[in-house]
Motif scaffolding. Structure first.
Motif, short mmCIF file in Angstrom:
data_model
loop_
_atom_site.label_atom_id
_atom_site.label_comp_id
_atom_site.label_asym_id
_atom_site.label_seq_id
_atom_site.Cartn_x
_atom_site.Cartn_y
_atom_site.Cartn_z
N ARG A 22 0.85 -1.20 0.00
CA ARG A 22 0.00 0.00 0.00
C ARG A 22 0.88 1.24 0.00
O ARG A 22 1.79 1.36 0.82
CB ARG A 22 -0.90 0.01 1.22
CG ARG A 22 -1.89 -1.13 1.23
CD ARG A 22 -2.73 -1.12 2.51
NE ARG A 22 -3.55 -2.29 2.61
CZ ARG A 22 -4.78 -2.38 2.13
NH1 ARG A 22 -5.33 -1.35 1.53
NH2 ARG A 22 -5.47 -3.49 2.27
N HIS A 23 0.61 2.16 -0.92
CA HIS A 23 1.36 3.40 -1.02
C HIS A 23 0.58 4.53 -0.36
O HIS A 23 -0.66 4.50 -0.31
CB HIS A 23 1.64 3.73 -2.50
CG HIS A 23 2.45 2.67 -3.18
ND1 HIS A 23 3.80 2.52 -2.98
CD2 HIS A 23 2.09 1.69 -4.05
CE1 HIS A 23 4.24 1.51 -3.70
NE2 HIS A 23 3.22 0.98 -4.36
N PRO A 24 1.27 5.57 0.13
CA PRO A 24 0.61 6.68 0.82
C PRO A 24 -0.46 7.40 -0.02
O PRO A 24 -1.40 7.96 0.52
CB PRO A 24 1.75 7.64 1.16
CG PRO A 24 2.97 6.80 1.15
CD PRO A 24 2.73 5.71 0.15
N ASP A 25 -0.33 7.35 -1.35
CA ASP A 25 -1.29 8.03 -2.22
C ASP A 25 -2.55 7.21 -2.49
O ASP A 25 -3.41 7.61 -3.27
CB ASP A 25 -0.63 8.43 -3.54
CG ASP A 25 -0.01 7.24 -4.26
OD1 ASP A 25 -0.22 6.08 -3.85
OD2 ASP A 25 0.70 7.48 -5.26
N GLY A 26 -2.67 6.03 -1.87
CA GLY A 26 -3.86 5.20 -2.05
C GLY A 26 -3.69 4.11 -3.10
O GLY A 26 -4.53 3.23 -3.22
N MET A 27 -2.62 4.16 -3.86
CA MET A 27 -2.38 3.12 -4.86
C MET A 27 -1.76 1.90 -4.19
O MET A 27 -1.31 1.96 -3.05
CB MET A 27 -1.45 3.64 -5.96
CG MET A 27 -2.13 4.63 -6.88
SD MET A 27 -1.09 5.04 -8.28
CE MET A 27 -0.43 6.59 -7.70
N SER A 66 6.12 3.78 -11.49
CA SER A 66 4.72 4.12 -11.76
C SER A 66 3.98 3.01 -12.52
O SER A 66 2.78 2.84 -12.34
CB SER A 66 4.64 5.43 -12.53
OG SER A 66 5.29 5.32 -13.78
N LYS A 69 2.29 0.44 -10.18
CA LYS A 69 1.29 0.93 -9.23
C LYS A 69 -0.10 0.86 -9.86
O LYS A 69 -0.26 1.09 -11.06
CB LYS A 69 1.60 2.37 -8.80
CG LYS A 69 2.84 2.48 -7.96
CD LYS A 69 3.04 3.91 -7.49
CE LYS A 69 4.23 4.03 -6.58
NZ LYS A 69 4.41 5.41 -6.10
N TRP A 71 -4.60 1.37 -9.11
CA TRP A 71 -5.76 1.78 -8.34
C TRP A 71 -6.70 0.58 -8.27
O TRP A 71 -6.88 -0.13 -9.25
CB TRP A 71 -6.50 2.94 -9.01
CG TRP A 71 -5.75 4.23 -9.01
CD1 TRP A 71 -5.12 4.82 -10.07
CD2 TRP A 71 -5.57 5.12 -7.91
NE1 TRP A 71 -4.55 6.00 -9.69
CE2 TRP A 71 -4.80 6.21 -8.37
CE3 TRP A 71 -5.96 5.08 -6.57
CZ2 TRP A 71 -4.44 7.27 -7.54
CZ3 TRP A 71 -5.59 6.12 -5.74
CH2 TRP A 71 -4.84 7.21 -6.23
N ALA A 85 -1.89 2.69 -12.80
CA ALA A 85 -1.81 4.11 -12.46
C ALA A 85 -1.47 4.99 -13.65
O ALA A 85 -1.99 6.09 -13.78
CB ALA A 85 -0.79 4.31 -11.34
#
Length: 120
Positions: A22-27, A66, A69, A71, A85
């Motif tokens: 899990r990444h901090p940006d929600g991805m 990128s 990653k 969504w 992403a």
């Protein structure tokens, strides 16, 4: 660097399991539990959003940039659409017409929905 194309299996084994990062940006990213520093990677650059023509490429990479990653889009019955992403409006799909490969599609219909199953 992309490695082999990702395919489908009829059961869950060690090659079909990933650690969900899990990444901090929600991805999220999908890290292989079998191959060190290997991540699911997607290239949907040749797929138009809204198109039902399968294309793109889903493979593995030994970096987590990128293209590694995604969504997660929740749908009915706890199924999810997995959107790369870098490619808005495109989703991973199961493509039986290409030797059971996972590819990229420009729509989110039945073939683009997955279950994420937690295993210990």
């Amino acid at each position: 660097m992309t490695k082999d194309q990702v395919g489908m299996a009829t059961s869950i084994g060690v090659l079909e399991t990933f650690e969900l990062i899990r990444h901090p940006d929600g991805m999220v990213s999908f890290k292989s539990t079998s191959f060190p520093d290997t991540y699911l990677s997607a290239d949907g650059s040749n797929v138009q959003s809204g198109s039902s023509n399968a294309g793109g490429y889903v493979g593995c990479s030994n970096t987590c940039g990128s293209r590694e990653k995604f969504w997660i889009h929740w749908s009915a019955n706890a199924k999810v659409g997995i959107q790369p992403a870098d490619f808005p409006g495109r989703f991973l799909m199961m493509d039986e017409s290409t030797n059971y490969a996972i590819r990229v599609q420009g729509v989110k219909l039945a073939w683009e929905l997955f279950y994420i199953v937690l295993v210990k």
